[in-house]
Design an enzyme around this catalytic site. Structure first.
Site, PDB file in Angstrom:
ATOM      1  N   SER A 150      83.986  94.416  17.516  1.00 15.74           N
ATOM      2  CA  SER A 150      83.141  94.948  16.449  1.00 15.74           C
ATOM      3  C   SER A 150      83.830  94.767  15.101  1.00 15.74           C
ATOM      4  CB  SER A 150      82.882  96.439  16.693  1.00 15.74           C
ATOM      5  OG  SER A 150      82.446  96.674  18.014  1.00 15.74           O
ATOM      6  N   ALA A 200      90.324  94.426  13.365  1.00 13.95           N
ATOM      7  CA  ALA A 200      91.212  95.581  13.276  1.00 13.95           C
ATOM      8  C   ALA A 200      91.182  96.118  11.858  1.00 13.95           C
ATOM      9  CB  ALA A 200      92.640  95.206  13.664  1.00 13.95           C
ATOM     10  N   LYS A 259      92.326 100.829  14.974  1.00 13.53           N
ATOM     11  CA  LYS A 259      90.941 100.429  15.116  1.00 13.53           C
ATOM     12  C   LYS A 259      90.089 101.686  15.233  1.00 13.53           C
ATOM     13  CE  LYS A 259      89.915  97.159  17.961  1.00 13.53           C
ATOM     14  NZ  LYS A 259      89.009  96.568  16.924  1.00 13.53           N
ATOM     15  N   GLY A 260      88.823 101.558  14.853  1.00 16.74           N
ATOM     16  CA  GLY A 260      87.931 102.704  14.937  1.00 16.74           C
ATOM     17  C   GLY A 260      87.276 103.057  13.625  1.00 16.74           C
ATOM     18  N   GLY A 261      87.493 102.227  12.594  1.00 25.83           N
ATOM     19  CA  GLY A 261      86.803 102.477  11.333  1.00 25.83           C
ATOM     20  C   GLY A 261      85.294 102.421  11.499  1.00 25.83           C
ATOM     21  N   GLU A 302      85.988  99.353  22.476  1.00 27.70           N
ATOM     22  CA  GLU A 302      86.885  98.262  22.109  1.00 27.70           C
ATOM     23  C   GLU A 302      88.154  98.286  22.954  1.00 27.70           C
ATOM     24  OE1 GLU A 302      85.636  97.844  17.364  1.00 27.70           O
ATOM     25  OE2 GLU A 302      87.295  99.121  17.966  1.00 27.70           O
TER      26      GLU A 302
END
Length: 303
Positions: A44, A102, A113-115, A122
């Protein structure tokens, strides 16, 4: 039958940052998505559309027997719109290669990661892959996590437990940890899994040892997943402003793919206005580290 030769139409004019993302994505796909790879994870983020674009450019013959596993809604839409075969990790728990973006990557290939609130899925696809590759632009290349991505570590939590998790985070060194609130709608961000996201900034002292921090955060009751990806990536590709690519490898090597070898740049002696296809031979590069690194070939493997 072999993989069709990748051809490149005249690309649209992009900003420097977008061009850097595309450069990283195209280079990584050319090196790591090979004929023998039949199950491919698609991550993503803003770099991933260029990953799918380059895979589609490999041609129908190359992609006819491949299955593509998405990490979320965005990547699912990219796969469908690219007329690629959509699969699920339930069907394919082992993936040949996963490519993902990333928010930041450190010198040891640990990543935040995870914004985009997709880090649970993921991480599942990253762990399922034989090879996990990160693609990003030059702004994401750091020595220590938290240098450029200052919003904090994304933490997915069960809604029932978010208040207690926040209290615990404040107590263990992240006094500014906060629930991520949605834009243009009232209330918190909700992940594809129906959970809330907390962003937890930690001091540099903690970020220098992200694996220890990850272990501590995972032990908090109510935490579903943490957006620290440690000891997972084989390589990270960073597109640079000057048209070159920096590649960090898991063993500490740093490779510099010159602008001359870029998939976006035609040969200097070419009289054509259109970019040329990728060369058949190895990419030009130089590698440097303090230990005298071995040479690598065009696939990124040790020669």
């Amino acid at each position: 039958m072999g993989v069709e030769a990748v051809t490149t139409d005249v690309p649209p004019k992009l900003s420097t940052i977008e061009a850097s993302k595309r450069l990283a994505a195209w280079t990584a796909v050319d090196r790591h998505v090979k004929e023998e790879h039949k199950v491919i994870g698609i991550g993503s983020g803003s770099t991933v559309p260029y990953v799918v674009e380059r895979i589609v450019a490999q041609g129908r013959e190359a992609n006819k027997d491949r299955v593509f596993i998405p990490t979320g809604f965005q990547s699912k839409e990219l796969i469908v719109k690219g007329n690629l075969l959509l699969g699920d990790v339930d069907q394919y728990p082992r993936i040949d290669v996963t490519l993902d973006g990333a928010d930041e990557v450190d010198k040891d290939l640990n990543a935040i990661k995870g914004g985009g609130a997709c880090h649970l899925r993921e991480k599942v696809l990253a762990e399922a892959a034989d090879t996990f590759i990160v693609v990003a632009d030059y702004r994401k290349n750091s020595e220590v996590l938290g240098t450029t991505y200052t919003a904090g570590i994304p933490i997915e939590v069960a809604p029932f437990a978010y208040a207690k998790v926040l209290q615990n985070l404040h107590a263990i060194g992240s006094p500014n940890a906060a629930l991520r609130m949605a834009q243009k709608k009232a209330g918190p961000v909700v992940s594809d899994n129906g959970n809330f996201i907390i962003d937890a900034p930690f001091p540099e002292e903690d970020m220098k040892d992200p694996y220890t921090l990850l272990t501590k955060l995972k032990m908090l009751t109510g935490v579903v997943e943490v957006g620290l990806f440690c000891h997972m990536a084989k390589a990270a590709y960073f597109g640079n402003q000057d048209g070159s690519v920096t590649v960090r490898w898991l063993d500490g090597r740093v490779e510099h793919v010159s602008k001359r070898a870029s998939p976006l740049v035609p040969p200097e002696d070419s009289t054509d206005d259109e970019p040329s296809p990728m060369p058949d031979g190895p990419l030009e590069h130089s590698i440097g580290n303090s230990k005298g690194a071995p040479a690598v070939n065009g696939n990124g493997d040790k020669a």
